[in-house]
Enzyme design. Structure first.
Site, mmCIF file in Angstrom:
data_model
loop_
_atom_site.group_PDB
_atom_site.id
_atom_site.type_symbol
_atom_site.label_atom_id
_atom_site.label_comp_id
_atom_site.label_asym_id
_atom_site.label_seq_id
_atom_site.Cartn_x
_atom_site.Cartn_y
_atom_site.Cartn_z
ATOM 1 N N GLU A 56 -16.515 -16.515 -45.393
ATOM 2 C CA GLU A 56 -17.843 -16.571 -46.010
ATOM 3 C C GLU A 56 -18.319 -18.011 -46.166
ATOM 4 O O GLU A 56 -17.524 -18.923 -46.408
ATOM 5 C CB GLU A 56 -17.787 -15.928 -47.403
ATOM 6 N N ASP A 227 -14.575 -7.917 -54.631
ATOM 7 C CA ASP A 227 -15.553 -8.963 -54.299
ATOM 8 C C ASP A 227 -16.004 -8.896 -52.853
ATOM 9 O O ASP A 227 -16.409 -9.895 -52.282
ATOM 10 C CB ASP A 227 -14.968 -10.346 -54.633
HETATM 11 P P1 NAD Z 1 -3.139 -12.926 -54.057
HETATM 12 O O1 NAD Z 1 -2.989 -12.202 -52.771
HETATM 13 O O2 NAD Z 1 -2.478 -14.231 -54.231
HETATM 14 O O3 NAD Z 1 -2.687 -11.962 -55.263
HETATM 15 C C1 NAD Z 1 -3.033 -10.610 -55.325
HETATM 16 C C2 NAD Z 1 -1.921 -9.882 -56.059
HETATM 17 O O4 NAD Z 1 -2.365 -8.528 -56.297
HETATM 18 C C3 NAD Z 1 -0.607 -9.793 -55.269
HETATM 19 O O5 NAD Z 1 0.438 -10.334 -56.036
HETATM 20 C C4 NAD Z 1 -0.436 -8.285 -55.010
HETATM 21 O O6 NAD Z 1 0.926 -7.879 -55.018
HETATM 22 C C5 NAD Z 1 -1.202 -7.699 -56.186
HETATM 23 N N1 NAD Z 1 -1.644 -6.302 -56.001
HETATM 24 C C6 NAD Z 1 -2.195 -5.735 -54.900
HETATM 25 N N2 NAD Z 1 -2.470 -4.432 -55.158
HETATM 26 C C7 NAD Z 1 -2.086 -4.194 -56.433
HETATM 27 C C8 NAD Z 1 -2.148 -3.057 -57.296
HETATM 28 N N3 NAD Z 1 -2.624 -1.897 -56.858
HETATM 29 N N4 NAD Z 1 -1.687 -3.178 -58.574
HETATM 30 C C9 NAD Z 1 -1.189 -4.357 -59.021
HETATM 31 N N5 NAD Z 1 -1.107 -5.471 -58.255
HETATM 32 C C10 NAD Z 1 -1.569 -5.389 -56.986
HETATM 33 O O7 NAD Z 1 -4.724 -13.088 -54.284
HETATM 34 P P2 NAD Z 1 -5.468 -14.088 -55.268
HETATM 35 O O8 NAD Z 1 -5.819 -15.364 -54.596
HETATM 36 O O9 NAD Z 1 -4.767 -14.128 -56.580
HETATM 37 O O10 NAD Z 1 -6.851 -13.305 -55.442
HETATM 38 C C11 NAD Z 1 -6.885 -12.080 -56.141
HETATM 39 C C12 NAD Z 1 -8.191 -11.386 -55.881
HETATM 40 O O11 NAD Z 1 -9.265 -12.123 -56.465
HETATM 41 C C13 NAD Z 1 -8.544 -11.268 -54.392
HETATM 42 O O12 NAD Z 1 -9.064 -9.990 -54.161
HETATM 43 C C14 NAD Z 1 -9.601 -12.324 -54.174
HETATM 44 O O13 NAD Z 1 -10.476 -11.997 -53.116
HETATM 45 C C15 NAD Z 1 -10.293 -12.317 -55.515
HETATM 46 N N6 NAD Z 1 -10.979 -13.554 -55.881
HETATM 47 C C16 NAD Z 1 -12.162 -13.429 -56.539
HETATM 48 C C17 NAD Z 1 -12.821 -14.551 -56.967
HETATM 49 C C18 NAD Z 1 -14.106 -14.409 -57.726
HETATM 50 O O14 NAD Z 1 -14.794 -15.382 -57.931
HETATM 51 N N7 NAD Z 1 -14.445 -13.232 -58.184
HETATM 52 C C19 NAD Z 1 -12.295 -15.820 -56.707
HETATM 53 C C20 NAD Z 1 -11.060 -15.917 -56.064
HETATM 54 C C21 NAD Z 1 -10.399 -14.766 -55.651
#
Ligand code: NAD
Length: 352
Positions: A56, A227
């Site tokens: 993005e 998101d």
């Molecule tokens: P990451 O991959 O480092 O961590 C995600 C974690 O979620 C992993 O440890 C995984 O095992 C766990 N997980 C997956 N499915 C699960 C479930 N059903 N129950 C419990 N745990 C589960 O990702 P990250 O960098 O920490 O990002 C997390 C999320 O936040 C992503 O979806 C990312 O796109 C989003 N994000 C949003 C923003 C925002 O501004 N809203 C900013 C950054 C990241």
């Protein structure tokens, strides 16, 4: 010269400031920028989807500065040894169009997302909140915890991840900082007794990570992982029961939890709560939902804060990124100048 904050410099700056102070500083900047929301030229981000992820571009500008971020989201990346989210971005001067700062933004995104979550929670969560569930214990999770504690004093965490190794990592990183951590046995268990529920899972599916019946009256949900189109975390019943607060409605309708609802379902833009034109929490029993997707203004504020913080310090490097000849119209002179020594060496007119 353009200021450069690469990964080593960014890590060193955060370590020097302290993550809590950096998140708090960005939060103050962000609040001030959210309060002058109408001054920004805004657009939903431009997404390029593939079967396994998204890339993005997130542009925004006010009268003086322009910013953009390049960011990816690839939920299966950790299984392949890559990160789910990585980013870099730039801040530029609107008056001549020159970039003034180029920065890594993987770490900066974690800071600004934590700052945004904390800003929303200060406006929407019960002020006596002490306990937060964090469901999804990946890259964002520690920053979310540190930001919430700095803003609201929340220091009790109920953590849950489908990967026990991720829970071990959060405990290892946060217990030394004085957080009290309960390792939940399920997402439901994590939600029990939590004043704030943060969901930050990564999965490219319409998932239901949190069910309505697990959410007690008065809870604030900080839903950051839903998101993208086709990527959500909350039971739609939570959304119809609670009051929903969003960043930029046109983007959130496409990417947020509310993609599960009718396109005219009422939502409140967070900036209107911050500038006092809309009401946030109205009672201790109200369920509030911050349907966070990440908006370009948050990157703008983070880059502007960073630029002010590192200018003139060892945390800012320099990169010669603007081709700028003495005569602004003689761009070719740069090529001619660069070619001269080679020509001279080849023709034997200059000692090698
Ligand atoms: P990451 O991959 O480092 O961590 C995600 C974690 O979620 C992993 O440890 C995984 O095992 C766990 N997980 C997956 N499915 C699960 C479930 N059903 N129950 C419990 N745990 C589960 O990702 P990250 O960098 O920490 O990002 C997390 C999320 O936040 C992503 O979806 C990312 O796109 C989003 N994000 C949003 C923003 C925002 O501004 N809203 C900013 C950054 C990241």
């Amino acid at each position: 010269m353009v200021m450069l904050v690469d990964v080593p410099r960014m890590s060193a700056w955060i370590a020097h400031e302290g993550a809590a102070a950096a998140i708090d500083g960005i939060r103050s900047r962000l609040e001030a920028d959210y309060r002058r929301w109408p001054q920004f030229d805004k657009t939903p981000r431009i997404a390029s989807h593939s079967p396994i992820g998204v890339i993005e571009l997130m542009p925004i500008a006010d009268a003086d500065r322009y910013a953009f971020k390049y960011v990816n989201g690839h939920p299966e990346n950790p299984l392949r040894g890559f990160q789910t989210v990585t980013a870099f971005g730039a801040l530029a001067d609107v008056h001549n169009g020159y970039p003034v700062l180029i920065a890594e933004m993987t770490l900066l995104t974690a800071l600004r997302t934590a700052a945004t979550s904390a800003m929303a929670a200060v406006a929407l969560a019960r002020p006596d909140s002490t306990t937060m569930a964090i469901i999804g214990n990946g890259s964002q999770s520690e920053f979310q915890a540190v930001g919430m504690r700095a803003a609201l004093g929340v220091s009790r965490l109920r953590i849950f991840d489908t990967d026990p190794g991720a829970m071990d990592k959060v405990a290892r990183n946060l217990e030394p900082l004085g957080f009290e951590i309960y390792r939940a046995t399920s997402a439901e268990d994590a939600c029990r007794g939590a004043d704030i529920v943060t969901t930050c899972t990564a999965d490219k599916t319409l998932a239901t990570i949190v069910r309505d019946e697990w959410i007690e009256p008065g809870t604030h949900l900080n839903a950051i992982g839903g998101d993208c189109p086709g990527k959500t975390e909350l039971d739609p019943a939570i959304l119809t029961r609670g009051d929903i607060f969003v960043e930029f409605t046109p983007q959130t309708r496409i990417e947020g939890e509310i993609q599960q609802l009718a396109p005219d379902h009422p939502v409140t833009e967070l900036w209107t709560v911050l500038d006092g034109t809309a009401t946030g929490r109205t009672s201790d029993d109200q369920v509030t939902v911050f349907d966070s997707v990440g908006f370009a203004l948050e990157d703008f504020s983070a880059l502007a804060y960073l630029a002010d913080a590192v200018a003139g310090t060892a945390f800012a490097g320099e990169v010669d990124l603007i081709a700028e000849p003495h005569d602004p119209r003689d761009l070719y002179s740069l090529v001619a100048e660069a070619a001269r020594p080679v020509t001279e060496v080849q023709s034997g007119t200059r000692a090698a």
